[in-house]
Design a protein around this motif. Structure first.
Motif: not given
Length: 96
Positions: A10-28
């Motif tokens: 699911d996460v891979i599928d969601l990330l496929m629509a995102c810019d590959r060079d964008a940093p990944v962050r957690q919302a907490m």
């Protein structure tokens, strides 16, 4: 109460629509929304022996980046959209 968990797929599928060079962050923490840098991805097993993947923040002092942007907290439904209060008519010099 059953919780639906995102899978790695699911996460891979969601990330496929995102810019590959964008940093990944957690919302907490929905009650005090903060943004954190991700530093590690760890695969392990849960109490029942099923595989589970953990996304972990780093240990550096700058891992917590500060408050989550308000539009992200609204999109996550952690906060309600905030609108400016209605403007009152200005008083004139004569006080009316």
């Amino acid at each position: 109460m059953d919780h639906t968990e995102l899978t790695v797929g699911d996460v891979i599928d969601l990330l496929m629509a995102c810019d590959r060079d964008a940093p990944v962050r957690q919302a907490m923490n929905p009650f005090f929304p903060m943004a954190h840098r991700l530093a590690q991805v760890i695969q392990s097993v849960d109490e029942a022996g099923r595989p589970v993947v953990y996304l972990a923040e780093g240990r550096d002092a700058d891992t917590q980046l500060g408050h989550l942007p308000p539009e992200v907290a609204v999109e996550l439904a952690w906060q309600s959209p905030v609108q400016a209060p209605p403007r009152r008519p200005r008083r004139t010099a004569s006080g009316k």
